[in-house]
Scaffold this motif. Structure first.
Motif, PDB file in Angstrom:
ATOM      1  N   ILE A  20       1.568   7.418 -56.229  1.00 33.60           N
ATOM      2  CA  ILE A  20       0.863   6.220 -55.780  1.00 33.60           C
ATOM      3  C   ILE A  20      -0.653   6.409 -55.850  1.00 33.60           C
ATOM      4  O   ILE A  20      -1.380   5.514 -56.269  1.00 33.60           O
ATOM      5  CB  ILE A  20       1.285   5.848 -54.343  1.00 33.60           C
ATOM      6  CG1 ILE A  20       2.738   5.387 -54.327  1.00 33.60           C
ATOM      7  CG2 ILE A  20       0.382   4.783 -53.751  1.00 33.60           C
ATOM      8  CD1 ILE A  20       3.335   5.305 -52.939  1.00 33.60           C
ATOM      9  N   VAL A  27       2.248   2.081 -62.942  1.00 32.95           N
ATOM     10  CA  VAL A  27       2.617   3.452 -63.267  1.00 32.95           C
ATOM     11  C   VAL A  27       3.109   3.481 -64.713  1.00 32.95           C
ATOM     12  O   VAL A  27       3.992   2.693 -65.082  1.00 32.95           O
ATOM     13  CB  VAL A  27       3.732   3.964 -62.330  1.00 32.95           C
ATOM     14  CG1 VAL A  27       4.016   5.436 -62.585  1.00 32.95           C
ATOM     15  CG2 VAL A  27       3.374   3.729 -60.873  1.00 32.95           C
ATOM     16  N   THR A  70       3.162  -0.468 -59.376  1.00 33.68           N
ATOM     17  CA  THR A  70       3.352   0.592 -58.388  1.00 33.68           C
ATOM     18  C   THR A  70       4.107   0.076 -57.167  1.00 33.68           C
ATOM     19  O   THR A  70       5.045   0.721 -56.692  1.00 33.68           O
ATOM     20  CB  THR A  70       1.995   1.183 -57.975  1.00 33.68           C
ATOM     21  OG1 THR A  70       1.345   1.654 -59.163  1.00 33.68           O
ATOM     22  CG2 THR A  70       2.159   2.325 -56.997  1.00 33.68           C
TER      23      THR A  70
END
Length: 80
Positions: A20, A27, A70
């Motif tokens: 994170i 991501v 994310t």
């Protein structure tokens, strides 16, 4: 809870916190693959099955693009 379970969960929390912090918005496929211990193609297949993220193909193009937000990955991983 046993010490082995506590240590496992602590290590798991550390891994997701690192992911994170490195990728706060989206991501990359290869980072998710490394995190989950699978190859990139497995992550792309999971995205196309609707597990997390989304994919698209631009008109006239052969390759697909993949995006893994994310927040969506975290919610999927944490079952929330």
């Amino acid at each position: 809870m046993s010490n082995a379970i506590s240590e496992f969960l602590k290590h798991d929390d550390e891994k997701i916190e690192k992911l994170i912090s490195e990728y706060p918005i989206n991501v990359p496929v290869n980072a998710v693959a490394a995190f989950l211990g699978v190859d990139d193609e497995s992550i792309r297949a999971a995205v196309e099955c609707g597990n997390f993220g989304y994919s698209w193909r631009k008109a006239g193009k052969m390759n697909k693009c993949f995006k893994i937000p994310t927040a969506q990955l975290l919610r999927w991983y944490m079952h929330s």
